[in-house]
Design an enzyme around this catalytic site. Structure first.
Site, short mmCIF file in Angstrom:
data_model
loop_
_atom_site.label_atom_id
_atom_site.label_comp_id
_atom_site.label_asym_id
_atom_site.label_seq_id
_atom_site.Cartn_x
_atom_site.Cartn_y
_atom_site.Cartn_z
CD GLU A 59 -1.54 -2.64 1.42
OE1 GLU A 59 -2.51 -3.45 1.34
OE2 GLU A 59 -0.52 -2.67 2.00
N PRO A 267 11.68 -13.35 0.21
CG PRO A 267 12.67 -14.73 1.45
CD PRO A 267 13.17 -14.06 0.59
NE ARG A 268 4.33 -8.52 0.93
CZ ARG A 268 3.95 -7.50 0.26
NH1 ARG A 268 4.79 -7.37 -1.04
NH2 ARG A 268 3.25 -6.43 0.26
CG MET A 308 12.49 -5.38 4.44
SD MET A 308 11.56 -6.86 3.83
CE MET A 308 10.11 -5.94 3.51
N GLY A 309 12.72 -3.28 0.42
CA GLY A 309 12.83 -2.23 -0.64
C GLY A 309 13.76 -2.30 -1.74
CD GLU A 310 18.66 -4.09 -1.43
OE1 GLU A 310 19.58 -3.21 -2.02
OE2 GLU A 310 18.72 -4.91 -0.69
CG ASN A 334 2.44 -3.98 -7.59
OD1 ASN A 334 1.91 -4.14 -8.75
ND2 ASN A 334 3.00 -3.07 -7.17
CD GLU A 337 6.75 -3.75 -6.59
OE1 GLU A 337 7.24 -4.79 -6.62
OE2 GLU A 337 6.64 -2.77 -5.94
#
Length: 421
Positions: A59, A267-268, A308-310, A334, A337
């Site tokens: 989100e 992994p999420r 995270m975020g990569e 998503n 992306e």
């Protein structure tokens, strides 16, 4: 009904806290900033803020272009962003730094909600996608705080989940001024949930407006140079429990035909990083991780992205992307992306969180759906061996992405109207 709901929330709170404590054993950020969960905040009090709520990473990513548009259009208004998860909080920090105030959304308890609203004092409340908390909505309505649900989506599963609270949810939604739905299907489901039809419109999906980071494209190209530009590479992004093992088994099939192939797996949830690493080692793969080796070498067969975020640079560095949460009934993540980066997409049977986007990509020949985990290996091998098909799928994916843009501009017009009123 409202009193019964509030009583149930009070009774459930100890169990919710215990769950966070348990999750914090693996990911310590769940143990931090507890006071915010009950409406206490160390952040300075603000007045007349624009408040955007985005539950978690997905989100926050969807809200990124909207938050940037709000900063540009209302530079003097304090901007408050709330999340529920630490990973969402970290993503807010990565994207916006100190330019926004971040706090956790409090539990839906009247005293916590009241304390939060007194601290934030929003001119406008903007809820991203689907978060219906009755006490929060009633409190905003009582205080005259206009509320909007933007990029609104409601899966069939979520609609069924709200049914036991039909009366109170219907009342809560009457506090909402505008529901800007992603699609006609989402709009119809909000009507079924009891929202006032006059408040509902279709604005499109803001995720199509997310910026394509050119630094991610460049970083992806640099990664390919390091591990071998001609090497076949596929990625499994945002995977969940029950997906990593089928992905690793599929990679065994890939290695039989393409011995130099590389699998990137992300992994999420951070608390599962070590579990996935152990699974990779137990199957005998040569392993590298983002936290230790940083980049895989030619000798590594699997690379675990334990950060995270990569994801975007690694999507850009791949030939093919499997998007997780879709082999198990999570609902998928998503798909835009990889599509934005012109990468062909694979999904499993469970994509109800992004059903219309996924179907559009499939119908346009930009994505393929596998029916079960046993198909993943054969389909991945087929596409990795067919560069022409991959290029065609990638071009169609980017075409779909480009053709659907414009939702943020439509939502901003709605926000301007609310603030003027």
């Amino acid at each position: 009904m409202r009193y019964l709901y509030t009583l149930a929330m009070y009774l459930a709170t100890p169990f919710i806290v215990l769950r966070l404590l348990f999750r914090g054993v693996r990911y310590r950020d769940y143990h931090r900033r507890w006071r915010e969960r009950f409406g206490f905040s160390l952040a300075p009090a603000v007045r007349g803020s624009l408040w955007v709520h985005a539950v978690s990473v997905g989100e926050v990513n969807a809200a990124e272009p909207l938050i940037k548009a709000l900063r540009n259009s209302y530079p003097n208004a304090p901007l408050v962003v709330t999340t529920v998860t630490p990973t969402g909080s970290e993503r807010v920090r990565q994207l916006f730094g100190d330019s926004v105030v971040h706090v956790y959304l409090p539990y839906d308890l009247p005293f916590a909600v009241s304390r939060f609203l007194k601290r934030v004092r929003p001119r406008l409340a903007i809820i991203v996608e689907t978060e219906i908390w009755p006490n929060l909505y009633f409190a905003c309505g009582k205080r005259g705080i206009p509320m909007m649900i933007v990029n609104a989506r409601l899966s069939e599963r979520s609609l069924r989940g709200y049914r036991p609270l039909d009366g109170i949810v219907r009342q809560a939604l009457r506090s909402v001024r505008v529901i800007a739905a992603q699609s006609r299907t989402d709009a119809a489901r909000y009507r079924l949930l009891g929202a006032d039809p006059s408040t509902i419109l279709v604005s499109g999906n803001m995720k199509f407006d997310m910026p394509v980071p050119f630094d991610a494209v460049n970083a992806g190209s640099h990664l390919r140079e390091q591990w071998g530009r001609l090497r076949p590479v596929w990625i499994a992004g945002s995977t969940h429990e029950g997906e990593e093992l089928p992905v690793l088994e599929a990679h065994l099939d890939v290695l039989k035909r393409l011995p130099d192939a590389l699998l990137l797996i992300a992994p999420r949830h951070p608390e599962r990083f070590k579990l996935v690493e152990n699974s990779v080692r137990s199957l005998g793969f040569t392993l590298a991780t983002r936290s230790v080796e940083r980049v895989p070498s030619a000798a590594h067969q699997v690379f675990v992205i334990d950060s995270m975020g990569e994801l975007m640079p690694f999507y850009a560095a791949s030939d093919l992307a499997f998007v997780g949460g879709s082999l198990v009934p999570i609902g998928g993540h998503n798909v835009l992306e990889p599509a934005a980066l012109s990468r062909p997409v694979l999904v499993g049977p469970h994509t109800f969180n992004f059903e219309e986007i996924t179907l559009t990509l499939i119908n346009e020949g930009a994505a393929e759906r596998i029916n079960d985990k046993d198909e993943l290996g054969s389909v991945t091998v087929r596409l990795l061996l067919d560069a022409v098909q991959r290029e065609r799928m990638g071009e169609r994916a980017r075409h779909v992405f480009d053709s659907e843009r414009g939702a943020v501009e439509r939502v901003m017009r709605l926000i301007d109207q609310q603030l003027q009123e």
